[in-house]
Design an enzyme around this catalytic site. Structure first.
Site, short mmCIF file in Angstrom:
data_model
loop_
_atom_site.label_atom_id
_atom_site.label_comp_id
_atom_site.label_asym_id
_atom_site.label_seq_id
_atom_site.Cartn_x
_atom_site.Cartn_y
_atom_site.Cartn_z
CG ASP A 154 -2.08 0.95 1.15
OD1 ASP A 154 -3.12 0.63 0.58
OD2 ASP A 154 -1.91 2.06 1.69
CD1 TRP A 155 -1.45 5.46 1.15
CD2 TRP A 155 0.30 6.64 0.45
NE1 TRP A 155 -1.93 6.54 0.45
CE2 TRP A 155 -0.88 7.29 0.02
CE3 TRP A 155 1.53 7.20 0.13
CZ2 TRP A 155 -0.86 8.46 -0.72
CZ3 TRP A 155 1.56 8.38 -0.62
CH2 TRP A 155 0.37 8.99 -1.02
CD1 TRP A 207 -3.06 8.13 -12.44
CD2 TRP A 207 -3.33 6.16 -11.40
NE1 TRP A 207 -2.76 8.32 -11.11
CE2 TRP A 207 -2.93 7.12 -10.45
CE3 TRP A 207 -3.58 4.85 -10.97
CZ2 TRP A 207 -2.76 6.81 -9.10
CZ3 TRP A 207 -3.42 4.55 -9.64
CH2 TRP A 207 -3.00 5.53 -8.73
CG HIS A 247 -5.15 -3.61 -0.21
ND1 HIS A 247 -4.38 -3.33 -1.32
CD2 HIS A 247 -4.91 -2.61 0.69
CE1 HIS A 247 -3.70 -2.21 -1.11
NE2 HIS A 247 -4.00 -1.76 0.10
CG ASP A 250 -5.17 -5.29 -3.82
OD1 ASP A 250 -6.25 -4.73 -3.51
OD2 ASP A 250 -4.08 -4.70 -3.81
#
Length: 310
Positions: free
Chosen positions: A124-125, A164, A288, A258
């Site tokens: 993730d981040w 995107w 995820h 995911d």
């Protein structure tokens, strides 16, 4: 000066499968003043350092199964809580958080603890933040395992993904733009393949006694660079320039469920020299947050990468 919130210790009592004692590092934030960052540091001092970076809206509790397995294999695991999450301090205003600020805080952690020979594990981040930190100090890193993460650049394929940001990311950003609260455990459960036990759900909610503690979790989606004019795009493109010269091991280990990040695995594999010719496993039976659902499987991938460095 902004208010700095600190989650009471009793919120973290009796967490399942989480026996480790907290450690803290004092950061010198030029804008917010001193901030206390929580981290775990488990396993032997020698050998590769496995730097485990979480994302939104989790904390280092997410890595508990992996820490158990990796330390049993003789590897040192360092797992910080990003500022605003877990046991780390939580500035109270959404405007207190920035992409660059999170990167600077991880750079300071790595420098202060003098971490070297790092295997970066990022989800993730943790990917954008960790890879940006790597680009600032590449000599300290020896390998990367990227899991369900991304490095947005607003570029067309094959250098980026299309469309995107896509419907999933667009809806996530829109839902949090004006929100005043966030059901953290519900969000993690919603993108999991298997139901989360109540004690685990409570652990993900533990850092946030009230909505006032959730400024970082609420702001993070809005920091995703979804347009070329946003902060982070130029920085990410510079990080990509470094990664396009990266010859050290780079392995993707994305899960099979995911859709929000799946397309980024191929971008990493194609653009980064250190990823070419390597096995890039798909972790089965996970959404995820694959560390939560298939931690031992991801730990095995990380251990294999670490052993290849010997």
């Amino acid at each position: 000066m902004t208010a700095i919130l600190r989650t009471p210790d009793h919120r973290f009592a009796g967490l399942p499968d989480f026996p480790w004692q907290p450690r803290y590092l004092q950061l010198a934030d030029p804008r917010l003043g001193p901030l206390r960052m929580h981290y775990l540091d488990e396993g032997p001092d020698s050998g590769p350092v496995i730097l485990l970076l979480h994302g939104e809206p989790s904390w280092c509790f997410l890595y508990r199964h992996m820490i158990r397995d990796l330390t049993a294999r003789g590897l040192r695991c360092v797992a910080p809580d990003l500022i605003g999450f877990g046991r780390s301090d939580k500035p109270a205003q959404r405007s207190d958080y920035s992409y660059a600020g999170h990167v600077a805080q991880i750079v300071e952690l790595v420098s202060t603890l003098d971490l070297c020979d790092i295997v970066l594990v990022c989800q993730d981040w943790g990917g954008p933040i960790g890879l940006s930190a790597l680009a600032q100090m590449p000599e300290r890193f020896q390998a990367v395992v990227a899991a369900n993460t991304l490095l947005p650049n607003c570029e067309a394929p094959p250098d980026g993904v299309a469309p995107w940001p896509g419907e999933i990311v667009e809806q996530w950003v829109a839902a949090t733009r004006t929100a005043s609260d966030l059901p953290v455990a519900d969000i993690i459960a919603a993108v999991s393949v298997t139901p989360l036990p109540e004690a685990v759900r409570a652990a993900y909610d533990a850092p946030f006694p009230t909505a006032a503690f959730k400024a970082a979790a609420l702001e993070f989606p809005g920091l995703i660079p979804i347009r070329e004019d946003m902060a982070g795009v130029a920085e990410n493109r510079r990080t990509w320039q470094l990664l396009e010269q990266w010859q050290k091991p780079f392995v993707t280990a994305f899960s099979d469920s995911d859709p929000a990040t799946a397309a980024w695995a191929e971008v990493f594999q194609q653009r980064i020299p250190g990823a070419r010719g390597r096995s890039h496993p798909v972790i089965r039976g996970a959404g995820h947050f694959l560390q939560e659902e298939q931690g031992p499987a991801l730990a095995a991938v990380v251990a294999e990468v670490a052993s290849s460095l010997a």
